[in-house]
Structure formats: structure tokens, C-alpha cells
Enzyme design. Sequence first.
Site, PDB file in Angstrom:
ATOM      1  CB  THR A 225      -0.992  -0.039   1.184  1.00 25.35           C
ATOM      2  OG1 THR A 225      -1.918   1.041   1.066  1.00 25.35           O
ATOM      3  CG2 THR A 225      -0.284   0.025   2.520  1.00 25.35           C
TER       4      THR A 225
ATOM      5  CE  LYS B  89      -1.237   0.768  -3.496  1.00 29.34           C
ATOM      6  NZ  LYS B  89      -2.615   1.147  -3.859  1.00 29.34           N
TER       7      LYS B  89
ATOM      8  CG  ASN C 200      -2.636  -3.900  -5.359  1.00 27.37           C
ATOM      9  OD1 ASN C 200      -2.494  -4.667  -6.323  1.00 27.37           O
ATOM     10  ND2 ASN C 200      -3.789  -3.753  -4.731  1.00 27.37           N
TER      11      ASN C 200
ATOM     12  N   GLY D 250      -5.516  12.174  -8.947  1.00 26.94           N
ATOM     13  CA  GLY D 250      -4.433  11.353  -8.401  1.00 26.94           C
ATOM     14  C   GLY D 250      -3.962  10.345  -9.431  1.00 26.94           C
ATOM     15  CB  ALA D 251      -1.662  10.458 -12.103  1.00 24.79           C
TER      16      ALA D 251
ATOM     17  CB  ALA E 175      -4.828   3.906  -5.767  1.00 24.36           C
TER      18      ALA E 175
ATOM     19  NE  ARG F 117       1.842  11.143  -9.503  1.00 27.15           N
ATOM     20  CZ  ARG F 117       1.766  10.837  -8.213  1.00 27.15           C
ATOM     21  NH1 ARG F 117       2.520   9.864  -7.714  1.00 27.15           N
ATOM     22  NH2 ARG F 117       0.948  11.499  -7.407  1.00 27.15           N
TER      23      ARG F 117
ATOM     24  N   GLY G 135     -13.570   4.215   0.400  1.00 30.14           N
ATOM     25  CA  GLY G 135     -12.343   3.458   0.194  1.00 30.14           C
ATOM     26  C   GLY G 135     -12.431   2.072   0.796  1.00 30.14           C
TER      27      GLY G 135
END
Length: 281
Positions: free
Chosen positions: A79, A83, A104, A144-145, A148, A173, A259
Site C-alpha cells: 500500500t 507501490k 499492490n 491522483g495519478a 491507485a 505524472r 475506500g
Amino acid sequence: MSAVRNKRPVQFMISGTTELLAIVGSPISQVKSPENFNAWFARHNKNASMIPIDLQRDSLDGFVDTLRAWRNLRGCVVTVPYKHEIAKRIDVLSERAQALACVNVIRREADGTLVGDMVDGDGFINAVRRHGFEPHGTRALIVGAGGAGSAIAWSLSENGVASLTLADLDTARAQRLGALLAARFPAVAMSLQFDSLDPFDLIVNASPAGMPGNDVLPIAEDRFATLRAGTLVADVVTTPEITRFLELARRAGCRIQTGAEMALAQFGNLGAFMNMTPLTA
């Protein structure tokens, strides 16, 4: 007729014959995998246990060497924030793990070979379908790249989203991920900019925003005024379960996905990769 008593699961003590799994990251206190796995082991009377490991970054090389030599270890879940870093140290990677340069989940083979995959995206797809959401033909925004986010973007593209918008504080990114996905999934329209939330059927926070110690919103609060009621809004953050991001979406009339739901939905994928089938939540 006598009452039928519920059979209580056997509670195993960890012993020399216990088969172990690990989950590694930092901070590790926010993860849900140990309770999900260990509850399943108890329900099914399995002499197995998952242990959480909060690891310092400068110990990654030694940790991976230990995984290779750890003979009663079935595998390891990875996690945040490791990763990408651990993927560089794994012997064999799946196609998607190699393309995204992150893992992961790791399986330890009998000879110590470490095999890695990235199933965050599979878990995410499982979770949205439990909400009645089918990705094909939809428009999605992912904030978020990283590990996850890239896995979710890959799986959404694989499942036929019409368009995918990527946003990240690290613009380079997001650009790299967009270029990778555009080459692999040319039918998906890729974008790196958005002015309004109204066009999106699915909005995902795949960044650390909202975790303990990082109490910020992944999207500016004033943009929630453009959020369309009925949009599915999802978060990868597991603690707190209802982040401020999800709470604002819920107030706007949106369906939300936590989540924790995503973590539970990939439970079977993690178990299958570590040859622990049938493993269902």
C-alpha cells in the site's frame, strides 16, 4: 426440538505452522486488509494470518530480500507509499503492473521468486458495479495519478469508458499516465483539464487527500457547486471512512463509494493472486 447453536469460528494462535501474509506501507494504521483477511481466516478455520508492517523507506531493499527468503510467507499486499518503489525490485510483473510500474500484491513462489500484480483497479470495478454503475460509455474524472489512480484509470479504460480526465498536483505524472493510456486504449478520449464537474458520471479521489494528517480536499470546494446529483463519487481513502470529499458529494445528492468498499471488493482478487481461492468477502 432443541435450538441450533451457531458454530463459532476457531480462533488460531499464530504458531510455527501458521501460513503468513503481510501488508506493507506507511502509515499502516489506516489499512483494512488485516481485519478483512483475518476475519475470513477465522470464519473458515484457516491456520493463516495477515500481519501489518509499517516500513521505513530506506529499508525497502532489505525487506524485499527478506520476502524472497521468508518460506512460510504466501505473499504480501503493498500500500501507500511503496507501490512504485517495490515494483522496481520484483522479479516478474504482470502486463499492467509492468506498464504502470507499480504493484499492490506480491506472490512468493516456492523457489523465492517474487511475482507482482496491480489489482486496485479490479477492486474498484467490482465496487462500482455493486453500486449498479457500469463503466462502458461513461465519462470519468480521476484525481491522483499515483499507484491507485493509475490502476483505476487502466481498469476503467479496459472496461470501455468513453472519456477519462486525469488530474494530479504533479502535472508531469498525469501527462505520463495519459500518454501511456492513450497508446494502450486509443478509443478512450483522454484529457488533463476540467473546468466543471457537471460532465462526469464518475469522480474518483485516488490521491492521499483526506487521509489523517492530510485534511485537504482533492477538488476545490467551490467546484462542488457544479456537481451533478446522481454522479457516483468515490474515494480510495479508507480512514476516515466518510471523508470530507464524500460528505460534500453526498450533500450534493450524489451516490458515494468509500475506500473501505473498494478495499473489500478487491479481497477476492488479492486472494486469487496469492493462490488462496476460493476467497470471498
